[in-house]
Enzyme design. Structure first.
Site, short mmCIF file in Angstrom:
data_model
loop_
_atom_site.label_atom_id
_atom_site.label_comp_id
_atom_site.label_asym_id
_atom_site.label_seq_id
_atom_site.Cartn_x
_atom_site.Cartn_y
_atom_site.Cartn_z
N VAL A 25 4.11 67.32 89.16
CA VAL A 25 2.79 67.89 89.44
C VAL A 25 1.70 66.81 89.39
O VAL A 25 0.83 66.75 90.28
CB VAL A 25 2.45 69.04 88.46
N GLY A 72 6.57 73.00 92.92
CA GLY A 72 6.60 71.79 93.74
C GLY A 72 5.34 70.97 93.59
O GLY A 72 4.31 71.46 93.09
N GLU A 87 -5.23 77.59 86.66
CA GLU A 87 -4.74 78.20 87.90
C GLU A 87 -3.28 77.86 88.18
O GLU A 87 -2.48 78.69 88.62
CB GLU A 87 -5.62 77.74 89.09
N LYS A 98 4.59 83.30 82.40
CA LYS A 98 3.56 83.53 83.44
C LYS A 98 3.05 84.97 83.37
O LYS A 98 1.84 85.21 83.53
CB LYS A 98 4.15 83.24 84.81
N ASP A 140 10.48 81.55 81.73
CA ASP A 140 9.34 80.99 82.48
C ASP A 140 8.55 82.12 83.14
O ASP A 140 7.32 82.14 83.09
CB ASP A 140 9.87 79.99 83.53
N GLY A 200 2.34 78.52 90.94
CA GLY A 200 2.08 77.24 91.63
C GLY A 200 0.83 77.26 92.47
O GLY A 200 -0.29 77.39 91.96
P1 NAP Z 1 7.68 66.31 84.84
O1 NAP Z 1 8.00 66.02 86.26
O2 NAP Z 1 8.77 66.32 83.83
O3 NAP Z 1 6.57 65.24 84.37
C1 NAP Z 1 6.09 65.14 83.08
C2 NAP Z 1 5.21 63.91 82.94
O4 NAP Z 1 4.63 63.92 81.65
C3 NAP Z 1 5.94 62.59 83.07
O5 NAP Z 1 5.13 61.67 83.76
C4 NAP Z 1 6.16 62.14 81.61
O6 NAP Z 1 6.14 60.73 81.44
C5 NAP Z 1 4.93 62.72 80.95
N1 NAP Z 1 5.16 63.09 79.55
C6 NAP Z 1 5.99 64.03 79.06
N2 NAP Z 1 5.90 64.12 77.72
C7 NAP Z 1 5.02 63.18 77.33
C8 NAP Z 1 4.49 62.78 76.08
N3 NAP Z 1 4.88 63.33 74.94
N4 NAP Z 1 3.57 61.78 76.08
C9 NAP Z 1 3.18 61.19 77.22
N5 NAP Z 1 3.63 61.54 78.44
C10 NAP Z 1 4.53 62.53 78.51
O7 NAP Z 1 6.92 67.71 84.70
P2 NAP Z 1 6.25 68.58 85.87
O8 NAP Z 1 7.30 69.30 86.63
O9 NAP Z 1 5.25 67.77 86.60
O10 NAP Z 1 5.51 69.71 85.00
C11 NAP Z 1 4.32 69.46 84.31
C12 NAP Z 1 3.72 70.81 83.84
O11 NAP Z 1 3.44 71.60 84.98
C13 NAP Z 1 4.66 71.65 82.97
O12 NAP Z 1 3.89 72.35 82.03
C14 NAP Z 1 5.28 72.61 83.98
O13 NAP Z 1 5.72 73.81 83.38
C15 NAP Z 1 4.09 72.86 84.87
N6 NAP Z 1 4.41 73.31 86.22
C16 NAP Z 1 5.33 72.64 86.96
C17 NAP Z 1 5.57 73.04 88.26
C18 NAP Z 1 6.58 72.33 89.12
O14 NAP Z 1 6.75 72.74 90.28
N7 NAP Z 1 7.22 71.26 88.66
C19 NAP Z 1 4.86 74.12 88.79
C20 NAP Z 1 3.92 74.79 88.00
C21 NAP Z 1 3.69 74.36 86.71
P3 NAP Z 1 7.28 59.77 82.07
O15 NAP Z 1 7.07 59.87 83.56
O16 NAP Z 1 6.99 58.45 81.54
O17 NAP Z 1 8.59 60.35 81.64
N1 HSE Z 2 10.18 76.20 87.17
C1 HSE Z 2 9.08 76.90 87.72
C2 HSE Z 2 9.58 77.79 88.85
C3 HSE Z 2 8.07 75.92 88.22
O1 HSE Z 2 10.70 77.60 89.31
O2 HSE Z 2 8.85 78.68 89.28
C4 HSE Z 2 6.79 76.57 88.61
O3 HSE Z 2 6.13 77.10 87.52
#
Ligand code: NAP
Ligand code: HSE
Length: 430
Positions: A16, A305, A132, A208, A204, A137
């Protein structure tokens, strides 16, 4: 005139965070046209400073691995929390709010568990706390409830809120691939949580739903009390049977207002093929709302995504950059929320799907329908499939509306019978 710059402290440069950085780079001019300010990622917090990244941090941004170093930086205007998880994210957000800094987060797990106290803290410090991206997403459901439908009483909300699960079920339905194969693909595509059991076990979606219940009802329904069933137990068999009857299986998150009490839960359900929710495929999310004034409304879009979620984060940043007012983070003037009056899930009345695995011998159907009848469950359709090999055969019952409590009591009795050869599969029909 001097250019106005809004300095962002970006915590997390993963899926993200990377998406947000990319949109800010691609649409910088457009954003400036909208809010009259330039949004600059001034500092980036990551775990591993030396990692090779698909999306590198912006050249002007300082990279740090210190939460304090980010949050206490006096030159930052807004902190964006995209690290996920609970402990470090809680520390980071509460520290930022204590400092009076506004926060944008996509962290539904944290909000589900600690939302009320964080909103309270934000209100005390006059800071913004925007979220939001935490639900669905790129679909703007939070602002729809908070702003566009603010004057409506929401009578029901039914959502497909987990893209990973919807992708898995869609792939199993359309391509006949296994649960495991579909899950691995969802992980490769960046839809799944770091711990995918959060997705497949329904937590999850429950996180939400907890966030949406607050926005829709103004009440706090504690996350720990939400009944949650995921998609792990769904077999290709059930998907095929549902299809044969004209249904699609979806993981549903639902809340209904029953005269002021809330009935809510996350569960797989059979949806009639012609319903709009049944047509929501792949990683897409949808929310169907029923407002007392507006009537039914459905929002649909990409629920996970990098760019869709980054788009939602950016909209919060742009709101805060425009106003920086924390008056209504939760959507209600009084940020201390009353606890919801919870209606037990067992009182839910709906139609049901059962797949029994029985020994093929005389009298079985009459015993099953007899027990159903004793528990006030009226049968609408029955199909038995003859198997060439083996003595166990599947028998599928679709019922008229019946109470969940009666269904559980009937199943407890049925699953003890000697001719039942495997645990009965049961799903609700919406
Ligand atoms: P991700 O790809 O795993 O990225 C996490 C990032 O945070 C990485 O850059 C990581 O650093 C950093 N990080 C993790 N723990 C840390 C700590 N203790 N100190 C410093 N940096 C730290 O996660 P993501 O998928 O982007 O998700 C982020 C958030 O958005 C979550 O809360 C997730 O539930 C939410 N979300 C995700 C999506 C989705 O589609 N992925 C959609 C909606 C909401 P490194 O890169 O160095 O490992
Ligand atoms: N893991 C979550 C999903 C990411 O699949 O909907 C978005 O919140």
């Amino acid at each position: 005139m001097q250019e106005q710059i809004v300095r962002i402290g970006l915590a997390g440069l993963g899926t993200v965070g990377g998406g947000l950085a990319e949109i800010l780079r691609n649409n910088a001019e457009w954003i400036q046209k909208r809010i009259g300010k330039r949004i600059q990622i001034a500092k980036v917090l990551v775990r591993d400073l030396d990692k090779d990244r698909d999306v590198p941090p912006p050249p002007e941004a300082e990279l740090t691995n210190s939460i304090e170093g980010l949050v206490r930086d006096p030159d930052l205007d807004i902190v964006v929390e995209l690290i996920g998880g609970e402990e470090a994210a809680y520390r980071l957000i509460s520290m930022a709010l204590e400092e009076g800094k506004s926060v944008v987060t996509a962290n539904k797990a944290l909000l589900a568990e600690h939302g009320p106290e964080l909103f309270q803290l934000a209100a005390e410090r006059g800071a913004g706390l925007a979220f939001e991206a935490s639900v669905a997403g790129g679909v703007p459901i939070v602002k729809t409830l908070k702003d566009s439908l603010a004057g409506n009483r929401i009578k029901s909300l039914t959502g497909i809120l987990n893209g990973t699960d919807n992708y898995i079920l869609s792939e199993m339905t359309s391509r006949g691939i296994s649960f495991q194969e579909a899950l691995e693909k969802a992980q490769e595509l960046g839809y799944a949580e770091a711990d995918p059991s959060l997705d497949v076990d329904g937590y999850d979606a429950a996180h939400k739903l907890t966030v949406l219940i607050r926005l829709a009802s103004g009440k706090d329904y504690p996350y720990a009390e939400l009944p949650v069933h995921g998609i792990r137990g769904i077999e290709a068999y059930d998907i095929d049977w549902a299809k044969a009857f004209g249904y699609q299986i979806k993981l549903i998150a639902q809340v209904k207002d029953r005269s002021g009490s809330l009935q809510a839960g996350v569960f797989p359900a059979l949806i009639p093929e012609e319903d709009m929710l049944a047509k929501v495929d792949g990683p897409f999310n949808a929310v169907l709302l029923e407002g007392d004034a507006v009537g039914p409304i459905m929002l649909y879009g990409q629920g996970a995504g990098d760019l869709p979620t980054g788009s939602a984060v950016l909209s919060d940043i742009m709101d805060l950059a425009g106003s920086c007012s924390g008056a209504s983070n939760s959507g209600f003037v009084n940020s201390a929320m009353e606890r919801a009056d919870i209606l037990p899930a067992e009182l839910t009345v709906c139609r049901h799907y059962f797949r029994f695995t029985v020994q093929d011998r005389p009298g079985v159907l009459s015993v099953l329908s007899g027990i159903m009848g004793e528990h006030n469950i009226s049968i609408a359709q029955v199909v038995q499939k003859q198997e060439q090999n083996g003595e166990a055969v599947p028998v599928v019952f679709l019922t008229h509306a019946a109470q969940l409590k009666d269904v559980h009591n009937a199943l407890a009795e049925i699953d003890k019978l000697s001719f039942i050869k495997a645990r009965t599969r049961h799903h609700r029909i919406l």
